[in-house]
Write an enzyme that holds these catalytic residues in place. Sequence first.
Site, short mmCIF file in Angstrom:
data_model
loop_
_atom_site.label_atom_id
_atom_site.label_comp_id
_atom_site.label_asym_id
_atom_site.label_seq_id
_atom_site.Cartn_x
_atom_site.Cartn_y
_atom_site.Cartn_z
N LYS A 189 0.85 -0.99 -0.53
CA LYS A 189 -0.24 -0.33 0.10
C LYS A 189 0.79 1.17 -0.22
O LYS A 189 1.54 1.52 1.15
CB LYS A 189 -0.88 -0.02 1.17
CG LYS A 189 -2.41 0.81 1.29
CD LYS A 189 -1.83 2.06 0.80
CE LYS A 189 -1.82 2.81 1.53
NZ LYS A 189 -1.96 4.08 2.06
N GLU A 264 9.22 1.75 11.79
CA GLU A 264 10.36 2.92 10.68
C GLU A 264 10.36 3.85 10.70
O GLU A 264 9.41 4.31 9.73
CB GLU A 264 11.71 2.34 9.56
CG GLU A 264 11.93 1.47 9.86
CD GLU A 264 12.74 0.29 7.89
OE1 GLU A 264 13.71 -0.60 8.61
OE2 GLU A 264 12.97 1.78 6.97
N CYS A 298 14.28 10.80 6.63
CA CYS A 298 13.76 10.41 7.77
C CYS A 298 15.39 10.06 9.14
O CYS A 298 15.44 10.58 9.75
CB CYS A 298 13.40 8.86 8.29
SG CYS A 298 14.20 7.72 6.95
N GLU A 395 9.72 17.30 14.40
CA GLU A 395 10.29 16.65 13.18
C GLU A 395 9.99 17.56 12.02
O GLU A 395 8.47 17.04 11.71
CB GLU A 395 9.69 14.87 13.04
CG GLU A 395 10.76 14.87 11.62
CD GLU A 395 9.98 13.02 11.61
OE1 GLU A 395 9.08 12.78 11.50
OE2 GLU A 395 10.79 12.72 10.67
P1 NAD Z 1 2.40 8.29 7.09
O1 NAD Z 1 2.47 8.17 8.62
O2 NAD Z 1 1.18 9.29 7.62
O3 NAD Z 1 2.12 7.82 5.92
C1 NAD Z 1 2.53 6.73 5.83
C2 NAD Z 1 1.64 5.49 5.37
O4 NAD Z 1 1.20 4.84 6.28
C3 NAD Z 1 1.08 5.79 4.28
O5 NAD Z 1 0.90 4.61 2.99
C4 NAD Z 1 -0.58 6.05 5.14
O6 NAD Z 1 -1.43 5.46 3.43
C5 NAD Z 1 -0.54 4.88 5.84
N1 NAD Z 1 -1.36 4.99 6.94
C6 NAD Z 1 -1.13 6.04 7.34
N2 NAD Z 1 -2.15 5.82 7.88
C7 NAD Z 1 -2.96 4.51 8.37
C8 NAD Z 1 -3.53 3.16 9.89
N3 NAD Z 1 -3.90 4.25 10.71
N4 NAD Z 1 -3.06 2.63 8.86
C9 NAD Z 1 -1.73 1.98 8.00
N5 NAD Z 1 -1.22 2.52 6.80
C10 NAD Z 1 -1.75 4.22 7.42
O7 NAD Z 1 3.94 9.02 6.80
P2 NAD Z 1 4.38 10.04 5.89
O8 NAD Z 1 4.40 11.61 6.29
O9 NAD Z 1 3.47 9.53 4.57
O10 NAD Z 1 5.72 10.11 5.58
C11 NAD Z 1 6.78 10.49 6.86
C12 NAD Z 1 7.61 9.78 7.42
O11 NAD Z 1 8.27 8.87 7.35
C13 NAD Z 1 8.50 10.63 8.10
O12 NAD Z 1 7.84 11.18 9.81
C14 NAD Z 1 9.40 10.12 8.80
O13 NAD Z 1 10.45 10.67 9.53
C15 NAD Z 1 8.84 8.72 7.50
N6 NAD Z 1 10.85 7.88 7.54
C16 NAD Z 1 10.77 6.96 8.04
C17 NAD Z 1 12.22 6.25 7.79
C18 NAD Z 1 12.88 5.10 8.32
O14 NAD Z 1 13.11 4.23 7.44
N7 NAD Z 1 12.89 5.94 10.05
C19 NAD Z 1 11.82 6.81 6.19
C20 NAD Z 1 11.10 7.17 5.20
C21 NAD Z 1 10.04 8.26 5.87
#
Ligand code: NAD
Length: 501
Positions: A189, A264, A298, A395
């Site tokens: 997804k 992550e 991240c 962040e």
């Molecule tokens: P997000 O958590 O808003 O969304 C990530 C994914 O989760 C999307 O596909 C979204 O549709 C899905 N999602 C949202 N709510 C959900 C739920 N209730 N159940 C299941 N899936 C759900 O994150 P974002 O805004 O897309 O990405 C940015 C974040 O990602 C930042 O906090 C960044 O630090 C983090 N990130 C972490 C890493 C790492 O390796 N630690 C790498 C890249 C990004």
Amino acid sequence: MYKKNKVILSKILPQIQKDGLQNIIDGKSIAAQSGATFENHSPVDGELIANVAKSDAVDIDIAAKAAAKAFKTWRKMPHKERRNILYAIAEKIEAHAAEIAVLESYDTGQPIRFMKKAAIRGAANFKYFADKAIDAPNGLSTPDTEHLNFTVRQPIGPVGIITPWNAPFMLATWKIAPALAAGCTVVHKPAELSPASATLLCRLAHEAGLPKGVWNMVHGFGESAGKALTEHEDIKAIAFIGETSTGSLIMQQGAPTLKRVHLELGGQNPTIIFEDADLERATDAAIFMKYSLNGERCTSGSRLLLQRSIYDKVVKNLIKRVQNIKVGDPLDPDTEIGPLIHASHQNKVISYGEIGQKDGAKLVVGGGKPDKKGCYVNPTLFVDATKDMRISQEEVFGPFLTVIPFDTEEEAVDIANSVKYGLTAYVWTKDSARGHRMALNVEAGMVWINSQNVRHLPTPFGGVKYSGIGRDGGEYSFDFYMETKNISVALGNHSITKLGV
Ligand code: NAD
């Protein structure tokens, strides 16, 4: 190059706009069962990229069942065949690298100079895990006097992979390649804000000969499609990359079906420069680790901790350099910072300019946005901050650097560890013992000494505290996607207690 990128975009975009972005389930491109779609726009110019399948629990159920059916044969496929298919996927990615880079750039706003490497890194992920597939089932032997014990690893089953919007292509390959190499099947997804490259990637995998049902890709929103995936009975594990608050929700949603989760999550990572460091290299790395990939990274070094004796000198240099960073169209190879993913994220990052000033830090470069169409923000630099300010704690996830002075090593450790996150840390010093002490004392899953973030695929990737649970990379990925089974064989007639005699 700029012109060439524009030509590539003009060739691929009309087709995507016409076809829309559909789900790929059981090898077939299909619309959401409800027929619903949502619009995906480019952050560069607001143009419509595509109408995207707005999937829900019904679509996830069909995809999970397809993955469960395909698991029965994929798990048993000879390693060599599985390896060859993963290599063929890598080759397809390489052959389409230019197209992938342009589409990713236009969909996310990430500069093409970085996205070109993302496609190549994606291919490298497939090749690396393809080569490891043959060893994935290997285990340990732990003989006892009367029993021979040995372990084997077996794929856990169909898995759900949920990815964020910041580097969608690279991150999807990073998760999906080891899952497939382990023998798992996948329901992916992708993020609703940058769905374009996921469709292309999944399509290329099928063109490369991947059997149907092994990799299913379902578009949609987190609270509907994403949630349904985490709750589905047939899905045995969820590999998630995204925000910390979403990670917490995923654990809750997965609890009733006892999902294994790998999270992550976010970061507020320190770059720590001591007075004896190579200041030129340290400054280059500090700037790169915050202003590359639009700061939407991240692992970025969002807090720069500078020892007081070199503070003024480094800050002066930083101001000059950050003022010079080139903001513009991400398809232009000269561009260093493109637009952020979406207007809501643009506004969030801009709001931290006011928050920082209200908290008493000094804004020396940027703040606000340039006068142009698109979700752009000015590269921003705050100095004279303290560890407890919101711009040090939260962040921001944009081209936004917070500089904090320190006097002693103990103080540097205290500041570094004062946040809830613990993903990465970067330490710059020529004193090797101090570098090692710092590495042991900072709370982070990964520490680089005298280096920016350089990824080596066999090493463990992941965070501590609110930055996540679990590790990726090499063997660590197989630990997640596989179950370890112990097999115990009696070597003779050992004693068996007789009951009911
Ligand atoms: P997000 O958590 O808003 O969304 C990530 C994914 O989760 C999307 O596909 C979204 O549709 C899905 N999602 C949202 N709510 C959900 C739920 N209730 N159940 C299941 N899936 C759900 O994150 P974002 O805004 O897309 O990405 C940015 C974040 O990602 C930042 O906090 C960044 O630090 C983090 N990130 C972490 C890493 C790492 O390796 N630690 C790498 C890249 C990004």
